[in-house]
Design a protein around this motif. Sequence first.
Motif, PDB file in Angstrom:
ATOM      1  N   VAL A  32       0.855  -1.195   0.000  1.00  0.00           N
ATOM      2  CA  VAL A  32       0.000   0.000   0.000  1.00  0.00           C
ATOM      3  C   VAL A  32       0.883   1.234   0.000  1.00  0.00           C
ATOM      4  O   VAL A  32       1.961   1.246   0.601  1.00  0.00           O
ATOM      5  CB  VAL A  32      -0.953   0.003   1.213  1.00  0.00           C
ATOM      6  CG1 VAL A  32      -0.182  -0.019   2.516  1.00  0.00           C
ATOM      7  CG2 VAL A  32      -1.900   1.193   1.161  1.00  0.00           C
ATOM      8  N   SER A  33       0.457   2.269  -0.698  1.00  0.00           N
ATOM      9  CA  SER A  33       1.176   3.539  -0.678  1.00  0.00           C
ATOM     10  C   SER A  33       0.220   4.622  -0.214  1.00  0.00           C
ATOM     11  O   SER A  33      -0.932   4.682  -0.648  1.00  0.00           O
ATOM     12  CB  SER A  33       1.736   3.868  -2.066  1.00  0.00           C
ATOM     13  OG  SER A  33       0.706   3.922  -3.035  1.00  0.00           O
ATOM     14  N   TYR A  34       0.712   5.485   0.668  1.00  0.00           N
ATOM     15  CA  TYR A  34      -0.120   6.555   1.220  1.00  0.00           C
ATOM     16  C   TYR A  34       0.036   7.819   0.383  1.00  0.00           C
ATOM     17  O   TYR A  34       1.128   8.175  -0.049  1.00  0.00           O
ATOM     18  CB  TYR A  34       0.226   6.799   2.676  1.00  0.00           C
ATOM     19  CG  TYR A  34      -0.223   5.657   3.553  1.00  0.00           C
ATOM     20  CD1 TYR A  34      -1.497   5.634   4.101  1.00  0.00           C
ATOM     21  CD2 TYR A  34       0.625   4.570   3.795  1.00  0.00           C
ATOM     22  CE1 TYR A  34      -1.919   4.572   4.881  1.00  0.00           C
ATOM     23  CE2 TYR A  34       0.200   3.498   4.570  1.00  0.00           C
ATOM     24  CZ  TYR A  34      -1.071   3.511   5.114  1.00  0.00           C
ATOM     25  OH  TYR A  34      -1.489   2.446   5.874  1.00  0.00           O
ATOM     26  N   VAL A  35      -1.078   8.475   0.156  1.00  0.00           N
ATOM     27  CA  VAL A  35      -1.133   9.634  -0.718  1.00  0.00           C
ATOM     28  C   VAL A  35      -1.080  10.892   0.141  1.00  0.00           C
ATOM     29  O   VAL A  35      -1.987  11.153   0.936  1.00  0.00           O
ATOM     30  CB  VAL A  35      -2.423   9.613  -1.569  1.00  0.00           C
ATOM     31  CG1 VAL A  35      -2.490  10.833  -2.476  1.00  0.00           C
ATOM     32  CG2 VAL A  35      -2.486   8.325  -2.388  1.00  0.00           C
ATOM     33  N   GLN A  36      -0.032  11.670  -0.022  1.00  0.00           N
ATOM     34  CA  GLN A  36       0.137  12.883   0.768  1.00  0.00           C
ATOM     35  C   GLN A  36      -0.609  14.070   0.171  1.00  0.00           C
ATOM     36  O   GLN A  36      -0.997  14.987   0.866  1.00  0.00           O
ATOM     37  CB  GLN A  36       1.626  13.225   0.885  1.00  0.00           C
ATOM     38  CG  GLN A  36       2.456  12.117   1.518  1.00  0.00           C
ATOM     39  CD  GLN A  36       2.024  11.787   2.938  1.00  0.00           C
ATOM     40  OE1 GLN A  36       1.639  12.676   3.686  1.00  0.00           O
ATOM     41  NE2 GLN A  36       2.079  10.511   3.314  1.00  0.00           N
ATOM     42  N   GLN A  37      -0.787  14.055  -1.144  1.00  0.00           N
ATOM     43  CA  GLN A  37      -1.497  15.134  -1.822  1.00  0.00           C
ATOM     44  C   GLN A  37      -2.722  14.557  -2.514  1.00  0.00           C
ATOM     45  O   GLN A  37      -2.707  13.425  -2.996  1.00  0.00           O
ATOM     46  CB  GLN A  37      -0.596  15.821  -2.842  1.00  0.00           C
ATOM     47  CG  GLN A  37       0.600  16.526  -2.206  1.00  0.00           C
ATOM     48  CD  GLN A  37       1.474  17.198  -3.254  1.00  0.00           C
ATOM     49  OE1 GLN A  37       1.366  16.906  -4.424  1.00  0.00           O
ATOM     50  NE2 GLN A  37       2.323  18.109  -2.808  1.00  0.00           N
ATOM     51  N   ASP A  38      -3.768  15.353  -2.572  1.00  0.00           N
ATOM     52  CA  ASP A  38      -5.002  14.847  -3.171  1.00  0.00           C
ATOM     53  C   ASP A  38      -5.040  15.105  -4.671  1.00  0.00           C
ATOM     54  O   ASP A  38      -4.123  15.677  -5.250  1.00  0.00           O
ATOM     55  CB  ASP A  38      -6.227  15.443  -2.486  1.00  0.00           C
ATOM     56  CG  ASP A  38      -6.271  16.964  -2.618  1.00  0.00           C
ATOM     57  OD1 ASP A  38      -7.054  17.577  -1.901  1.00  0.00           O
ATOM     58  OD2 ASP A  38      -5.525  17.526  -3.457  1.00  0.00           O
ATOM     59  N   ASP A 221      -5.942  -5.561  -8.240  1.00  0.00           N
ATOM     60  CA  ASP A 221      -6.162  -6.920  -7.738  1.00  0.00           C
ATOM     61  C   ASP A 221      -6.331  -6.932  -6.223  1.00  0.00           C
ATOM     62  O   ASP A 221      -7.164  -7.670  -5.685  1.00  0.00           O
ATOM     63  CB  ASP A 221      -4.996  -7.832  -8.142  1.00  0.00           C
ATOM     64  CG  ASP A 221      -5.023  -8.185  -9.617  1.00  0.00           C
ATOM     65  OD1 ASP A 221      -6.090  -8.061 -10.247  1.00  0.00           O
ATOM     66  OD2 ASP A 221      -3.965  -8.599 -10.149  1.00  0.00           O
ATOM     67  N   THR A 222      -5.551  -6.122  -5.531  1.00  0.00           N
ATOM     68  CA  THR A 222      -5.690  -6.021  -4.074  1.00  0.00           C
ATOM     69  C   THR A 222      -7.034  -5.407  -3.712  1.00  0.00           C
ATOM     70  O   THR A 222      -7.715  -5.859  -2.784  1.00  0.00           O
ATOM     71  CB  THR A 222      -4.553  -5.174  -3.486  1.00  0.00           C
ATOM     72  OG1 THR A 222      -3.303  -5.819  -3.751  1.00  0.00           O
ATOM     73  CG2 THR A 222      -4.725  -5.002  -1.980  1.00  0.00           C
ATOM     74  N   PHE A 223      -7.409  -4.363  -4.437  1.00  0.00           N
ATOM     75  CA  PHE A 223      -8.711  -3.724  -4.208  1.00  0.00           C
ATOM     76  C   PHE A 223      -9.838  -4.726  -4.399  1.00  0.00           C
ATOM     77  O   PHE A 223     -10.737  -4.835  -3.559  1.00  0.00           O
ATOM     78  CB  PHE A 223      -8.867  -2.547  -5.169  1.00  0.00           C
ATOM     79  CG  PHE A 223     -10.221  -1.885  -5.117  1.00  0.00           C
ATOM     80  CD1 PHE A 223     -10.663  -1.252  -3.968  1.00  0.00           C
ATOM     81  CD2 PHE A 223     -11.046  -1.886  -6.238  1.00  0.00           C
ATOM     82  CE1 PHE A 223     -11.913  -0.625  -3.928  1.00  0.00           C
ATOM     83  CE2 PHE A 223     -12.291  -1.267  -6.205  1.00  0.00           C
ATOM     84  CZ  PHE A 223     -12.731  -0.645  -5.042  1.00  0.00           C
ATOM     85  N   LEU A 227     -12.741  -6.338  -1.804  1.00  0.00           N
ATOM     86  CA  LEU A 227     -14.180  -6.349  -2.067  1.00  0.00           C
ATOM     87  C   LEU A 227     -14.758  -7.756  -1.999  1.00  0.00           C
ATOM     88  O   LEU A 227     -15.888  -7.949  -1.541  1.00  0.00           O
ATOM     89  CB  LEU A 227     -14.463  -5.770  -3.453  1.00  0.00           C
ATOM     90  CG  LEU A 227     -14.175  -4.293  -3.718  1.00  0.00           C
ATOM     91  CD1 LEU A 227     -14.509  -3.964  -5.171  1.00  0.00           C
ATOM     92  CD2 LEU A 227     -14.961  -3.395  -2.777  1.00  0.00           C
ATOM     93  N   SER A 228     -14.008  -8.722  -2.494  1.00  0.00           N
ATOM     94  CA  SER A 228     -14.548 -10.077  -2.654  1.00  0.00           C
ATOM     95  C   SER A 228     -14.246 -10.996  -1.484  1.00  0.00           C
ATOM     96  O   SER A 228     -14.616 -12.167  -1.502  1.00  0.00           O
ATOM     97  CB  SER A 228     -13.993 -10.704  -3.944  1.00  0.00           C
ATOM     98  OG  SER A 228     -12.582 -10.837  -3.863  1.00  0.00           O
TER      99      SER A 228
END
Length: 251
Positions: A32-38, A221-223, A227-228
Amino acid sequence: MSLLRNLIRPYFYTRYGFHRLTGTGAFRDGHVSYVQQDFRPQWNPLKRALWNAHVKQLQESSCSVAAVVTCINAIGATQNGSSGTASQTGILDRVTTGHWKERMSNNGYRGRRGLPLPLLGQVIEESLNVYGLKFQAVEVVRTPKNIHRQSSVRTTLKKRLHDFDRYGKGLIVAHFDQGSLVPTLNIPHISPVGAYDSATGRVTMLDVDPEQKHPYAVDFDTFYKGLSCDYHHVLEAYGYGSGGYVHIRVR
């Protein structure tokens, strides 16, 4: 419900501890990567409004409230400029489907807390109607496990992610196993999708969990796995058989 929490809590923490110690699951490097800017592109007012409207849940079981309020206010901002119309406390007084307000309490409604996927879809549709917002359809989609990579379910989801991110044609509210995406407990969770990069296949979540300080991105695929993922069988009696998503088509 308190008895259920006491019985199943050790299982969740044991699973969490195993993944943490072994560096597996959501603890894998690069998972996972965290998003610092939107992301607020000028060509997509709905996406920009969604990021502006993003709020964190106020109570342990109220992820559905924060997710729905975020979507309602985003759609409202694009249709009539009313970006702050819905509040997390006010919406529970106005939208009564499925005893939503009672389900957010500590004891729940007849022992049931949170919103299973089908009920989430009903709550979203009533919320849109209560706040007088225009929409074409609200669709609840279950996401089966172990299906072919080119299945229609996955293909449709990718197209909807692209259409949201590029054109603002609709919003996607995910009902997912949070621990499959980020290092936390493997429990049912609800949050809106915030972005999708068609080139890399990365899906960005606007997680409403206060412990998630920043939006985060995972590969498709992770997303889809989140969900599944089948929730623990003990939760089936409370309506939590598996996850999926709700697609709000606004145009």
